[in-house]
Design an enzyme around this catalytic site. Sequence first.
Site, PDB file in Angstrom:
ATOM      1  N   ASP A   1     -15.655   2.931   6.745  1.00  0.00           N
ATOM      2  CA  ASP A   1     -14.557   3.772   6.267  1.00  0.00           C
ATOM      3  C   ASP A   1     -14.994   4.609   5.083  1.00  0.00           C
ATOM      4  OD1 ASP A   1     -11.747   4.650   5.833  1.00  0.00           O
ATOM      5  OD2 ASP A   1     -12.108   3.603   3.951  1.00  0.00           O
TER       6      ASP A   1
ATOM      7  N   LYS B   1      -9.201  -1.232   5.551  1.00  0.00           N
ATOM      8  CA  LYS B   1      -9.396  -1.849   4.234  1.00  0.00           C
ATOM      9  C   LYS B   1      -8.388  -2.962   3.997  1.00  0.00           C
ATOM     10  CE  LYS B   1      -9.367   2.273   2.624  1.00  0.00           C
ATOM     11  NZ  LYS B   1      -9.429   3.556   1.898  1.00  0.00           N
TER      12      LYS B   1
ATOM     13  N   HIS C   1       0.842  -1.195   0.000  1.00  0.00           N
ATOM     14  CA  HIS C   1       0.000   0.000   0.000  1.00  0.00           C
ATOM     15  C   HIS C   1       0.873   1.239   0.000  1.00  0.00           C
ATOM     16  CE1 HIS C   1      -3.444   2.580   0.756  1.00  0.00           C
ATOM     17  NE2 HIS C   1      -2.655   3.260   1.573  1.00  0.00           N
TER      18      HIS C   1
ATOM     19  N   ARG D   1     -14.998  13.149   6.083  1.00  0.00           N
ATOM     20  CA  ARG D   1     -13.737  13.840   6.369  1.00  0.00           C
ATOM     21  C   ARG D   1     -13.326  14.713   5.192  1.00  0.00           C
ATOM     22  NH1 ARG D   1      -9.979   9.149   6.995  1.00  0.00           N
ATOM     23  NH2 ARG D   1      -8.376  10.743   7.190  1.00  0.00           N
TER      24      ARG D   1
ATOM     25  N   SER E   1      -8.219   4.306   8.424  1.00  0.00           N
ATOM     26  CA  SER E   1      -8.848   4.166   7.111  1.00  0.00           C
ATOM     27  C   SER E   1      -8.080   3.170   6.246  1.00  0.00           C
ATOM     28  CB  SER E   1      -8.897   5.544   6.431  1.00  0.00           C
ATOM     29  OG  SER E   1      -9.362   5.428   5.111  1.00  0.00           O
TER      30      SER E   1
END
Lengths: 435, 435
Positions: free
Chosen positions: B161, B187, B82, B168, B183
């Site tokens: 989320d 995931k 990620h 947000r 967040s």
Amino acid sequence: MRAYEIIHAKRDGRAIPPAELAALVEGFTRGEVPDYQMAAFCMAVFFRGMDGAEVRALTDAMLRSGDVLDLSDVPGPKIDKHSTGGVGDKVSLALAPLAAACGVKVPMISGRGLGHTGGTLDKLEAIPGFRVDLPVERFRALVRDVGACLVGQTARLAPADRKLYALRDVTATVESIPLIAASIMSKKLAEGIDGLVLDVKVGSGAFMKSLDDARALAGTLAGIGRAMGKRVTALLTRMDEPLGEAVGNALEVVEAVELLRGGGPADLRAVTVELTAEALLLGGVAADLPAGRAAVERAIADGRGLAKLEEIVAAQGGDPAAIRDPERLPRAAGTYPVLAPASGHVVAIDTEALGLAAVALGAGRARVEDPVDPAVGLLVRKKLGDRVEAGEPLCVVHHGPRSEPRAAVAARVVRAYRLEAAPPPARPLVLERIA
Amino acid sequence: MRAYEIIHAKRDGRAIPPAELAALVEGFTRGEVPDYQMAAFCMAVFFRGMDGAEVRALTDAMLRSGDVLDLSDVPGPKIDKHSTGGVGDKVSLALAPLAAACGVKVPMISGRGLGHTGGTLDKLEAIPGFRVDLPVERFRALVRDVGACLVGQTARLAPADRKLYALRDVTATVESIPLIAASIMSKKLAEGIDGLVLDVKVGSGAFMKSLDDARALAGTLAGIGRAMGKRVTALLTRMDEPLGEAVGNALEVVEAVELLRGGGPADLRAVTVELTAEALLLGGVAADLPAGRAAVERAIADGRGLAKLEEIVAAQGGDPAAIRDPERLPRAAGTYPVLAPASGHVVAIDTEALGLAAVALGAGRARVEDPVDPAVGLLVRKKLGDRVEAGEPLCVVHHGPRSEPRAAVAARVVRAYRLEAAPPPARPLVLERIA
């Protein structure tokens, strides 16, 4: 600048230009800026604060969101008094008639109790028939002809503030000095007043627990008022114990009437005389504070204050006989004392806890839509510095059908008192004067 | 504890008990906690932060708001990578096939570009026919049989989320390390992975502009992952210039393919090899990092990485011929260079501004519902430290029918470059490794 950018800028500690704040408030009032953006903005203000120009712009935008009264055709000085809220604060019930009896016009728009604090409207409504929802023209006429009128906020007065306050109340953003100041002043400046006496409460029963916070709020409030061309005096007064003895709506009416009869608790009387004298000074009907105090004392001694209260009550649809005869006011189902578990001197009172005990009896509201029971409340028999023997009553509880059970209320009261062997040092009632 | 009390406690800097955070997230997901309370809470978190237990509880609550994949029946180590987001970051397009070619299973759930950053899904969709919205069972089968599958977040994966991020995004509460971390990890932990390689970007094109912030985010992310029993390695990598040369969806696919052919820009290749080697190490298919790097280099040299990308593309409905023949990818209407106005060395690039220039061409989206043009973008010809002569191209722009006019784009590009006489000091691409 869009709402997002205003939130972002405030979050990062930047000042928002007045025109942008005005656009934000206007958009919020019209429903174009959603609640979630305004909630985030308020929380950013909680942490970052606002400078003087920002607070003035916010106040002005909320003021201009609704009607602004023009009382320029009402002769005489128009002076109001505002308290930041406390427990047992029935000053307005005596100040309005006393000031009016001395020649000042008092256009007073008051609020309801919320949380641990009481509200003048709830107290007035304990008087059978009393109406606080008068049309604007009637309000104007009574200020002119009677000299004082005490009403609630109309839907058309600072609607942005009403909407914003409701949002702050559920998002933990009430306790922000700029937001408090703009909320108070947007409503007060909509009343068409010439001057304003502020009673900024400090201590365990006030929203401002510290002198520093209270001083900052008083300075902000006074700064806004003066920038808008109003005369403003602020007194910082002690709210580390209930003011007077009565906490609860009808009980407080009775105590205010006792004051106007020349009696009542000494602390209540001292604060009321001082604030009323400040109103006379601002209104130009007293040359200085000693002259103002003397004028107020005369209006108590000769009964003009009491007569004026009866006149106000009658003019607003209430039963004036209830002023002379407390038996005509709502009465509690019963009473019981809460006894001191030990002996000692009262060195501290958790005044917010006592206020919440009154709420638990039904005297106040946990939510804005809750009804209040006008009859219930507390009579606070032991105050700061008093000597207490074990088994003596600390408070006398007036309870009703919706009151919390006796054991729970008694526990609240006992927990609120701190008793120690030595008495506490005496402190003045008026801590500071900002004029 | 009600939502109000949770907001109040966080506002005042207190830690929220895990069960209370879970109840808040569940209430918000079900629509019982209104947006305005959650917005106020997020702003309070922005200012007050969260401790490790709070971030883990928040992550866990968001994770449990939807489905959690169970890939335990898929043989082999399941490792994902990620990136916290940057400009020109096409690493996933090469890492997934390279890692799969080396024996690691890559179940990758990616995002779309938002703001100045690109998103892997948008890049993949530049390949004609490529589907990122596969059913869960197809995702599982491709991870098992092909070795890698790259899809988007389904509605059933961490719905809390998705709802929270949308809020947000409009309340200026994105830039909060605990909220970002929860967040991301909610995931990633829903993917059924054994380990995770994190590429935390630092610099002018990253969300984290400072090394301190990036380090804090990396530590928080790794802490959550490890508390949930996952192996996690984080690299802090430079994002003070675009990664590689291509910025824009089809252009980035071409560049990733060049890398898999053994070419491509050196910085892109170095970061890709390093992150892929970390994935092999986490997956246990390489004994150490040098062995991992060597395995990745072999998979590039012998064409297994490129073949695996073709296999992935074909399996997900895309045209594998487009991988060998860039002519089959969407092509821009035309190109023009943006010329250097002066000579010097490139000492700084406002990488966020270059990313926004690509958005202005149509390569990204200002709002989540905007379409992207896969063909447009920039080729960054001059990078940090490069010598530039006045009149040389800084970038080559690929423009389309919805692109901002040339003069405006050129101005953005020129403003993003800082040229000085002396070259800047060289800095490593990988700034820190947290394992």
